[in-house]
Design a protein around this motif. Structure first.
Motif, PDB file in Angstrom:
ATOM      1  N   TYR A 170       0.809  -1.207   0.000  1.00 45.17           N
ATOM      2  CA  TYR A 170       0.000   0.000   0.000  1.00 45.17           C
ATOM      3  C   TYR A 170       0.852   1.271   0.000  1.00 45.17           C
ATOM      4  N   MET A 171       0.278   2.298  -0.631  1.00 48.71           N
ATOM      5  CA  MET A 171       0.859   3.635  -0.622  1.00 48.71           C
ATOM      6  C   MET A 171      -0.213   4.596  -0.116  1.00 48.71           C
ATOM      7  N   PHE A 172       0.186   5.518   0.785  1.00 46.58           N
ATOM      8  CA  PHE A 172      -0.764   6.426   1.407  1.00 46.58           C
ATOM      9  C   PHE A 172      -0.329   7.882   1.214  1.00 46.58           C
ATOM     10  N   ARG A 173      -1.315   8.722   0.899  1.00 41.90           N
ATOM     11  CA  ARG A 173      -1.105  10.162   0.829  1.00 41.90           C
ATOM     12  C   ARG A 173      -2.307  10.848   1.478  1.00 41.90           C
ATOM     13  N   VAL A 174      -2.131  12.130   1.836  1.00 42.65           N
ATOM     14  CA  VAL A 174      -3.173  12.852   2.553  1.00 42.65           C
ATOM     15  C   VAL A 174      -3.483  14.171   1.848  1.00 42.65           C
ATOM     16  N   GLU A 187       7.585  11.655  -0.222  1.00 40.94           N
ATOM     17  CA  GLU A 187       6.680  11.993   0.870  1.00 40.94           C
ATOM     18  C   GLU A 187       5.597  10.957   1.134  1.00 40.94           C
ATOM     19  N   VAL A 188       5.466   9.957   0.288  1.00 36.93           N
ATOM     20  CA  VAL A 188       4.413   8.977   0.506  1.00 36.93           C
ATOM     21  C   VAL A 188       4.786   8.047   1.651  1.00 36.93           C
ATOM     22  N   PHE A 189       3.774   7.376   2.194  1.00 41.81           N
ATOM     23  CA  PHE A 189       3.978   6.395   3.268  1.00 41.81           C
ATOM     24  C   PHE A 189       3.720   5.012   2.688  1.00 41.81           C
ATOM     25  N   LEU A 190       4.652   4.089   2.897  1.00 46.93           N
ATOM     26  CA  LEU A 190       4.550   2.732   2.368  1.00 46.93           C
ATOM     27  C   LEU A 190       4.298   1.735   3.494  1.00 46.93           C
ATOM     28  N   LEU A 191       3.466   0.735   3.201  1.00 46.98           N
ATOM     29  CA  LEU A 191       3.183  -0.294   4.199  1.00 46.98           C
ATOM     30  C   LEU A 191       2.677  -1.546   3.486  1.00 46.98           C
ATOM     31  N   GLU A 227      -5.754   9.035   1.021  1.00 40.67           N
ATOM     32  CA  GLU A 227      -5.771   8.325  -0.259  1.00 40.67           C
ATOM     33  C   GLU A 227      -5.011   7.020  -0.105  1.00 40.67           C
ATOM     34  N   ILE A 228      -5.635   5.923  -0.512  1.00 36.61           N
ATOM     35  CA  ILE A 228      -5.062   4.590  -0.379  1.00 36.61           C
ATOM     36  C   ILE A 228      -4.879   4.000  -1.768  1.00 36.61           C
ATOM     37  N   ALA A 229      -3.702   3.476  -2.054  1.00 40.24           N
ATOM     38  CA  ALA A 229      -3.428   2.821  -3.329  1.00 40.24           C
ATOM     39  C   ALA A 229      -2.834   1.445  -3.069  1.00 40.24           C
ATOM     40  N   THR A 232       1.782  -2.324  -6.970  1.00 41.77           N
ATOM     41  CA  THR A 232       2.487  -3.581  -7.207  1.00 41.77           C
ATOM     42  C   THR A 232       3.710  -3.671  -6.295  1.00 41.77           C
ATOM     43  N   LYS A 233       4.161  -4.895  -6.086  1.00 41.06           N
ATOM     44  CA  LYS A 233       5.368  -5.118  -5.284  1.00 41.06           C
ATOM     45  C   LYS A 233       6.561  -4.395  -5.900  1.00 41.06           C
ATOM     46  N   GLU A 234       6.646  -4.405  -7.240  1.00 45.33           N
ATOM     47  CA  GLU A 234       7.762  -3.764  -7.927  1.00 45.33           C
ATOM     48  C   GLU A 234       7.758  -2.258  -7.716  1.00 45.33           C
ATOM     49  N   TYR A 235       6.590  -1.650  -7.780  1.00 46.14           N
ATOM     50  CA  TYR A 235       6.512  -0.199  -7.570  1.00 46.14           C
ATOM     51  C   TYR A 235       6.782   0.153  -6.111  1.00 46.14           C
ATOM     52  N   PHE A 236       6.344  -0.710  -5.203  1.00 49.58           N
ATOM     53  CA  PHE A 236       6.608  -0.535  -3.773  1.00 49.58           C
ATOM     54  C   PHE A 236       8.106  -0.406  -3.524  1.00 49.58           C
TER      55      PHE A 236
END
Length: 285
Positions: A170-174, A187-191, A227-229, A232-236
């Motif tokens: 997942y990628m998170f933005r606000v 600046e994005v948050f990865l999890l 915002e939740i996206a 893919t593992k590769e983009y992560f």
């Protein structure tokens, strides 16, 4: 995978990168070796999706990258092909029509042709392929003011169910009152869902607003949107590498290594495909 420290590591990066880092990242290459640089995104949002093309430059080249004009750019899923037109007001920026959207479960291929990056008179072709995974609807978010690493922050906590059938990244933005607060990859948050795969998350921290950055400080009545996206593992790992590269490891570490890509023919950058969901809350401390 170093997921046990991802939460702390990503927040530490956010404290510094959200405050100080606003520049695009140049990836080091010998001055005689020019490559195509691609920044492409295709999501489930209905909008004009963009692909930005430019020529690479030396790591110490501190000017904007040279745009690549006149390319033929398409995005297709095997049944529908979208032609992207170059923006007449922004060289090197190619856009779909504004009513285009990606579909979950489909795989999309970016194709780029009619470009001569090395100037030898022979045109090249490039491509990248990526799926749009499934992403359900989140339930809600919670905004909690707290202190972390001697810094006042507002922690965004997510309540949602993670699917058990897949390993998800997942990628998170606000957004605050409709304005995106994290507009670069730094600046994005990865999890990933290693520790909550298939379960209902009761308020997992997924982003932070930092007091030292005034435009992020929420006031009573502000509308905060997460915002939740599901990427893919590769983009992560591509984003993770970009963040690590932007941090550096000290004054004697040398120039950063090149990051991974899903593009062919020696191109750099990434063509990202993902579904997007958003959930909002009015901030009332």
């Amino acid at each position: 995978m170093k997921r046990k420290v991802k939460l702390i590591g990503a927040f530490t990066a956010a404290i510094f990168l959200l405050t100080y880092c606003t520049e695009r990242i140049n990836i080091d290459l010998p001055s005689t070796y020019t490559r195509l640089v691609v920044e492409g995104y295709f999501t489930t949002d209905t909008m004009a999706h963009t692909v930005k093309l430019s020529r690479s430059a030396d790591y110490f080249y501190n000017k904007p990258l040279e745009p690549v004009s006149g390319a033929l750019v398409t995005i297709a899923d095997g049944s529908i092909t979208y032609l992207l037109k170059e923006d007449p007001d922004s060289a090197g920026l190619y856009k779909t029509e504004p009513d285009v959207f990606g579909v979950q479960g489909h795989t999309y291929t970016l194709h780029i042709s009619n470009v001569d990056i090395n100037g030898d008179g022979t045109t090249e072709e490039y491509s990248a392929t990526g799926p749009i995974h499934y992403l359900g609807y989140p339930d809600s978010i919670q905004i909690v003011e707290r202190e972390m690493f001697y810094t006042k922050v507002w922690e965004i906590r997510l309540f949602a169910t993670d699917p058990a059938e897949t390993r998800d990244y997942y990628m998170f933005r606000v957004y605050k009152n409709g304005t995106l607060l994290q507009d670069t990859l730094n600046e994005v948050f990865l999890l990933d869902d290693e520790y909550f795969n298939g379960v209902y998350s009761m308020g997992v921290p997924v982003q932070y607003l930092v007091a030292r950055k005034q435009d992020e400080v929420p006031k009573p009545g502000d509308r905060i949107t997460l915002e939740i996206a599901n990427i893919t593992k590769e983009y992560f790992f591509f984003i993770d590498q970009v963040i690590d590269m932007s941090r550096g490891t000290g004054p004697f570490s040398g120039q950063p290594a090149n990051v991974s890509t899903n593009l062919t023919n020696g191109a750099m950058g990434f063509f990202a495909t993902y579904p997007v969901r958003r959930v909002s809350r009015i901030y009332n401390p």
